[in-house]
Design a protein around this motif. Structure first.
Motif, PDB file in Angstrom:
ATOM      1  N   MET A 126       1.309  -1.255  -0.040  1.00 39.48           N
ATOM      2  CA  MET A 126      -0.076   0.102  -0.059  1.00 39.48           C
ATOM      3  C   MET A 126       0.788   1.281  -0.095  1.00 39.48           C
ATOM      4  O   MET A 126       0.375   2.112  -0.909  1.00 39.48           O
ATOM      5  N   LEU A 127       2.357   1.114   0.610  1.00 40.09           N
ATOM      6  CA  LEU A 127       3.117   1.629   1.005  1.00 40.09           C
ATOM      7  C   LEU A 127       3.244   2.782  -0.769  1.00 40.09           C
ATOM      8  O   LEU A 127       3.480   3.789  -1.032  1.00 40.09           O
ATOM      9  N   CYS A 160      -6.017  -1.938  -2.789  1.00 40.03           N
ATOM     10  CA  CYS A 160      -5.386  -1.295  -1.161  1.00 40.03           C
ATOM     11  C   CYS A 160      -7.108  -1.977  -0.506  1.00 40.03           C
ATOM     12  O   CYS A 160      -6.648  -2.320   0.762  1.00 40.03           O
ATOM     13  N   PHE A 203      -3.264   6.733   4.945  1.00 42.48           N
ATOM     14  CA  PHE A 203      -3.424   6.441   3.993  1.00 42.48           C
ATOM     15  C   PHE A 203      -4.373   6.723   3.435  1.00 42.48           C
ATOM     16  O   PHE A 203      -4.330   8.142   2.428  1.00 42.48           O
ATOM     17  N   CYS A 204      -6.147   6.429   4.030  1.00 44.13           N
ATOM     18  CA  CYS A 204      -6.947   7.386   3.317  1.00 44.13           C
ATOM     19  C   CYS A 204      -6.851   8.986   3.247  1.00 44.13           C
ATOM     20  O   CYS A 204      -7.625   9.577   2.743  1.00 44.13           O
ATOM     21  N   GLY A 263       1.355   4.696  -3.336  1.00 45.64           N
ATOM     22  CA  GLY A 263       0.386   5.702  -2.467  1.00 45.64           C
ATOM     23  C   GLY A 263       1.773   6.813  -2.914  1.00 45.64           C
ATOM     24  O   GLY A 263       1.619   7.877  -3.268  1.00 45.64           O
ATOM     25  N   TYR A 323      -4.649  11.200   4.541  1.00 50.90           N
ATOM     26  CA  TYR A 323      -3.952  11.193   3.254  1.00 50.90           C
ATOM     27  C   TYR A 323      -4.734  11.981   1.948  1.00 50.90           C
ATOM     28  O   TYR A 323      -4.493  12.928   0.561  1.00 50.90           O
ATOM     29  N   PHE A 358      -1.898   2.860   9.737  1.00 50.48           N
ATOM     30  CA  PHE A 358      -1.654   3.293   8.342  1.00 50.48           C
ATOM     31  C   PHE A 358      -2.577   3.589   7.468  1.00 50.48           C
ATOM     32  O   PHE A 358      -2.347   3.944   6.656  1.00 50.48           O
ATOM     33  N   LEU A 414       2.380  11.536   3.453  1.00 50.85           N
ATOM     34  CA  LEU A 414       2.363  10.653   3.093  1.00 50.85           C
ATOM     35  C   LEU A 414       3.188   9.886   4.526  1.00 50.85           C
ATOM     36  O   LEU A 414       2.652   9.186   5.401  1.00 50.85           O
ATOM     37  N   THR A 451       1.271   8.665   8.137  1.00 49.04           N
ATOM     38  CA  THR A 451       0.877   7.088   8.081  1.00 49.04           C
ATOM     39  C   THR A 451       1.734   6.457   9.606  1.00 49.04           C
ATOM     40  O   THR A 451       0.826   5.484  10.069  1.00 49.04           O
TER      41      THR A 451
END
Length: 516
Positions: free
Chosen positions: A155-156, A178, A199-200, A159, A202, A195, A318, A322
């Motif tokens: 997922m990182l 994701c 993430f969401c 992003g 951001y 995380f 980001l 996270t």
């Protein structure tokens, strides 16, 4: 809004892919006690997961028939592993190899987003998994944190790739992936969702900045679709077995309200301060537990200074958002558990960026023979890799005979009674059911660290002991008990190394029901 995308620099060559997968597989095989090179994995947590996994393939339902408070997907993964072998952790080792390969591949893809890599740089991906998986907080292998930080790394990557080669927002198909990965985290251990929340958040900020709400909605519904795709089969399983209430009780109520609930001292007990103080202190304790963790965290933080200025602010935003939410949710309890911080390894690949840059600068400085410095660096890194493996806390068990472990010593006695009913009493099972080839015959089959707040466990066990229900009871060596209907028959002991790399000797006692 027009999406301006540049070339994706993160694609791996065939050589890179093969090298990385082989390096990750070799590392796990050498350092994980789940590997065939080891007689057995003596870690209590993973043995509980394995008991439930074995139970699933024999028709038992988690939480209803066998009690634990970890997520159901973790037990299903261990059920798949049990299909490979019910008496060893070979299946878990295969899962570890796959996930370590995923982690290493996506770690290197992240590095390639920000740094120009050359052929000799790939040696870093030999050393990197060696360091990650030989840390003390890795323990014996197979825990939930180890299985999940590769998922977060994927997922990182999505992003960061959106920042580097896109408009800051992931692609539609990546949103579905994701969502699926979020479902994996949720149904294994929902405290890992920090995380995802960051993430969401951001992504929301980026969409608001670009006023691209149509695209945001497109990502949201696809994300939710992915989450539903993995959640529906899990819920359907429990609905089919009339066990939704048991799922709620064990996985949600116990973890939310009963597990590791203690009172923080002084100012740390104030909610706002507590939410800041405890995560920081737990991170400090994790670093003290394993200094390598602190070094990797520092290198990862320094990586932002090796990133182009155009990308730096978004990347920092980001990573910071996270990390803060990951740390805050992982360390949301006042009780420090040494391996919780292991999940933060998802971002340690950022620490490879300055290493790549420095390696290339060193190579460029020596112009007499352009191959000399890369060869020297490769030899040094390979030697460090070997040292990291040898330094693994599990080396004391590699190639050891099974009879070195008390689990097999007691299993030999238990196996003399056909279809024996056993109980692991007052400690978390570390393999006595599996080495004996026996499934628990009662729901609360061992101690689970929640007895103080969940007395049903001890009450049922003591009642069944009083009734003489079990053929054998296994206790720790230091537990003193004088049951009228059970007699002490054997003790067994073996070497053990804890997460602090301290050598100890673990002993256990076996009691047998008195024949009338």
């Amino acid at each position: 809004m027009e999406n301006k995308r540049i070339a994706d620099t993160s694609k791996l060559t065939r050589f890179e892919l093969i090298f990385i997968i082989l390096a990750a597989t070799l590392t796990i095989t050498v350092v994980s006690a789940c590997s065939p090179l080891y007689p057995y994995n003596p870690w209590d947590d993973v043995n509980v997961f394995f008991v439930l996994g074995r139970g699933i393939i024999h028709g038992k339902v988690p939480y209803r028939d066998l009690f634990d408070h970890k997520g159901p997907l973790l037990h299903f993964i261990y059920a798949l592993a049990a299909l490979v072998s019910e008496r060893s952790f070979t299946g878990v080792w295969i899962v570890e190899c796959i996930l370590a390969s995923v982690y290493s591949v996506f770690s290197w893809k992240i590095v390639k987003l920000f740094a120009e890599t050359r052929k000799h740089n790939i040696v870093l991906m030999l050393l990197f998994p060696g360091i990650i998986y030989s840390m003390g907080i890795f323990n014996f292998g197979g825990n939930a944190e180890e299985l999940c930080f590769p998922v977060i790394t994927v997922m990182l990557y999505f992003g960061l790739k959106a920042i580097v080669s896109g408009d800051g927002l992931p692609k539609n198909n990546e949103a579905v992936i994701c969502g699926i990965l979020t479902g994996v985290l949720f149904w294994i251990k929902y405290s890992f969702l920090g995380f995802v929340l960051g993430f969401c958040f951001y992504i929301l900020l980026v969409a608001i900045k670009h006023k691209d709400f149509k695209r945001l909605w497109s990502l949201v519904w696809r994300f939710l679709l992915g989450f539903v795709l993995i959640s529906v089969p899990i819920l359907a399983y429990f609905l089919f077995n009339n066990s939704i209430s048991y799922l709620w009780e064990a996985y949600f109520r116990v973890n939310l309200f009963l597990y590791h609930e203690t009172t923080a001292p002084g100012l740390a007990g104030i909610p706002v301060i507590k939410n800041i103080f405890i995560p920081i202190m737990c991170t400090v304790f994790t670093i003290k537990t394993d200094y390598t963790f602190g070094i990797l965290m520092l290198l990862s933080a320094l990586s932002v200074f090796f990133i182009g200025k155009k990308l730096r602010k978004k990347t920092i935003a980001l990573l910071l958002i996270t990390f803060i939410l990951s740390e805050g949710l992982i360390f949301s309890k006042t009780t420090f558990i040494y391996y919780y911080g292991y999940i933060l390894c998802y971002g340690f690949c950022m620490g490879l960026i300055p290493c790549v840059v420095l390696m290339n600068k060193l190579a460029a400085m020596y112009k007499r023979d352009t191959r000399f410095i890369p060869v020297v660096i490769s030899v040094v890194l390979t030697a460090l890799y070997g040292f990291s493996l040898i330094n693994s806390k599990n080396m004391f068990l590699i190639f050891a005979p099974k009879q070195k472990l008390p689990q097999f010593q007691l299993a030999e006695t238990i196996s003399k009674t056909p279809d024996a009913k056993i109980l692991v009493y007052d400690f978390i099972d570390s393999g006595y059911y599996t080495t004996s080839g026996i499934l628990p015959s009662n729901k609360y089959f061992c101690y689970l660290n929640i007895e103080q707040n969940y007395p049903e466990i001890s009450e049922e066990q003591n009642r069944l002991i009083e009734e003489g229900y079990f053929d054998y009871i296994v206790t720790s060596y230091f537990y003193e008990e004088d049951w009228d209907n059970y007699e002490y028959v054997q003790e067994a002991a073996g070497p053990y190394v804890n997460y602090n790399r301290n050598s100890v000797y673990e002993g256990y006692k076996l009691y047998k029901r008195v024949q009338e």
